[in-house]
Scaffold this motif. Structure first.
Motif, short mmCIF file in Angstrom:
data_model
loop_
_atom_site.label_atom_id
_atom_site.label_comp_id
_atom_site.label_asym_id
_atom_site.label_seq_id
_atom_site.Cartn_x
_atom_site.Cartn_y
_atom_site.Cartn_z
N GLY A 67 0.83 -1.20 0.00
CA GLY A 67 0.00 0.00 0.00
C GLY A 67 0.86 1.24 0.00
O GLY A 67 2.06 1.18 0.30
N GLU A 68 0.24 2.35 -0.36
CA GLU A 68 0.94 3.64 -0.33
C GLU A 68 0.90 4.19 1.08
O GLU A 68 -0.18 4.49 1.60
N ALA A 69 2.07 4.30 1.67
CA ALA A 69 2.17 4.70 3.07
C ALA A 69 2.55 6.17 3.19
O ALA A 69 3.23 6.72 2.32
N ARG A 70 2.12 6.78 4.27
CA ARG A 70 2.51 8.16 4.60
C ARG A 70 3.05 8.19 6.01
O ARG A 70 2.47 7.65 6.94
N LEU A 71 4.19 8.86 6.14
CA LEU A 71 4.77 9.09 7.46
C LEU A 71 5.34 10.50 7.44
O LEU A 71 6.35 10.74 6.76
N GLY A 72 4.69 11.43 8.12
CA GLY A 72 5.08 12.83 8.00
C GLY A 72 4.98 13.25 6.55
O GLY A 72 3.96 13.00 5.90
N ASP A 73 6.06 13.83 6.02
CA ASP A 73 6.02 14.25 4.61
C ASP A 73 6.59 13.18 3.67
O ASP A 73 6.79 13.44 2.49
N LEU A 74 6.86 11.99 4.21
CA LEU A 74 7.35 10.89 3.36
C LEU A 74 6.18 10.09 2.81
O LEU A 74 5.21 9.81 3.53
N THR A 75 6.27 9.73 1.55
CA THR A 75 5.34 8.75 1.00
C THR A 75 6.17 7.64 0.38
O THR A 75 7.19 7.90 -0.26
N GLY B 189 20.85 -1.36 15.31
CA GLY B 189 20.80 0.02 15.81
C GLY B 189 19.93 0.14 17.05
O GLY B 189 19.50 -0.86 17.63
N ASP B 190 19.71 1.37 17.45
CA ASP B 190 18.90 1.66 18.63
C ASP B 190 17.43 1.39 18.34
O ASP B 190 16.92 1.82 17.31
N PRO B 191 16.72 0.70 19.26
CA PRO B 191 15.30 0.49 19.04
C PRO B 191 14.52 1.79 19.23
O PRO B 191 14.82 2.57 20.13
N VAL B 192 13.54 2.00 18.37
CA VAL B 192 12.64 3.15 18.50
C VAL B 192 11.33 2.65 19.09
O VAL B 192 10.64 1.84 18.46
N PRO B 193 10.99 3.08 20.32
CA PRO B 193 9.72 2.62 20.90
C PRO B 193 8.52 3.28 20.20
O PRO B 193 8.52 4.50 20.01
N ILE B 194 7.57 2.49 19.81
CA ILE B 194 6.35 3.03 19.21
C ILE B 194 5.14 2.25 19.72
O ILE B 194 5.28 1.19 20.35
N GLY C 201 -0.70 4.93 17.86
CA GLY C 201 -0.10 6.01 17.07
C GLY C 201 0.94 6.82 17.83
O GLY C 201 1.09 8.01 17.60
N GLU C 202 1.66 6.18 18.74
CA GLU C 202 2.69 6.88 19.51
C GLU C 202 4.09 6.57 18.97
O GLU C 202 4.34 5.47 18.47
N GLY C 203 4.97 7.55 19.09
CA GLY C 203 6.36 7.35 18.68
C GLY C 203 6.60 7.51 17.19
O GLY C 203 7.70 7.23 16.70
N LEU C 204 5.60 8.00 16.47
CA LEU C 204 5.73 8.03 15.01
C LEU C 204 6.72 9.10 14.54
O LEU C 204 7.38 8.94 13.51
#
Ligand code: GDP
Ligand code: MG
Length: 163
Positions: free
Chosen positions: A43-51, A139-144, A149-152
């Protein structure tokens, strides 16, 4: 720029929940039963200004042959091949398991940009030992929390840095 990201990890860590959140539609089946995503979904994903194009996969299973688990594994390996970057998801509540370690090796060997996400890390303190997750070599884990919808924004920063 357009790119493809594969969401990888063992069953039940929340890959499909994350996929649905990024794509903004319930294209992927979320289920308490591990390994319910038997078909690859894109699918086409969006994260901030990234698609970007996101690929949801079945959970990795350490099995070979014509079994369902084997087909899931093949599907995952194909998704890793096709992706420009990999999102490797672990369950912050469950901690790092031997299956996570095994497949982290496979992801490392792909030599592609990776973001390590520790999902299910919402609200209350979680038991994940950061050094344990760091030991996966991704690398370092990013908690989400894919569900809440937290940590995005930290995820966004990590993805930009990895690319
Ligand atoms: P997958 O097998 O990796 O695709 O995992 P799913 O997306 O199907 O999710 C497995 C289970 O974890 C479901 O019961 C989800 O509701 C739950 N889950 C997913 N994300 C979160 C989260 O951020 N927090 C919590 N507490 N549960 C989650
Ligand atoms: Mg799934």
């Amino acid at each position: 720029m357009t790119f493809t990201v594969a969401i990888i990890g063992r069953p039940n860590v929340g890959k499909s929940t994350l996929f649905n959140r990024l794509v903004g539609k319930k294209l992927a089946l979320v289920d308490d039963q591990p390994g319910v995503t038997r078909d690859r979904r894109e699918g086409e994903a969006r994260l901030g200004d990234l698609t970007f194009t996101a690929i949801d996969t079945a959970g990795l299973e350490d099995a070979d042959g014509a079994s369902l688990a084997g087909r899931m594994r093949q599907q995952t390996e194909a998704a890793i091949q096709d992706a420009d970057a990999i999102i490797f998801v672990i369950d912050a509540r469950a901690g790092v398991t031997p299956i996570d370690r095994h497949f982290a090796g496979l992801v490392r060997r792909a030599g592609k940009p990776v973001v390590l996400l520790a999902n299910k890390a919402e609200s209350r303190a979680v038991g994940l030992q950061t050094y344990e997750a760091f030991g996966l070599g991704l690398g370092d884990p990013v908690p989400i929390s894919a569900e809440h919808g937290e940590g995005l924004s930290d995820f966004y920063d990590a993805l930009l840095q990895a690319l």
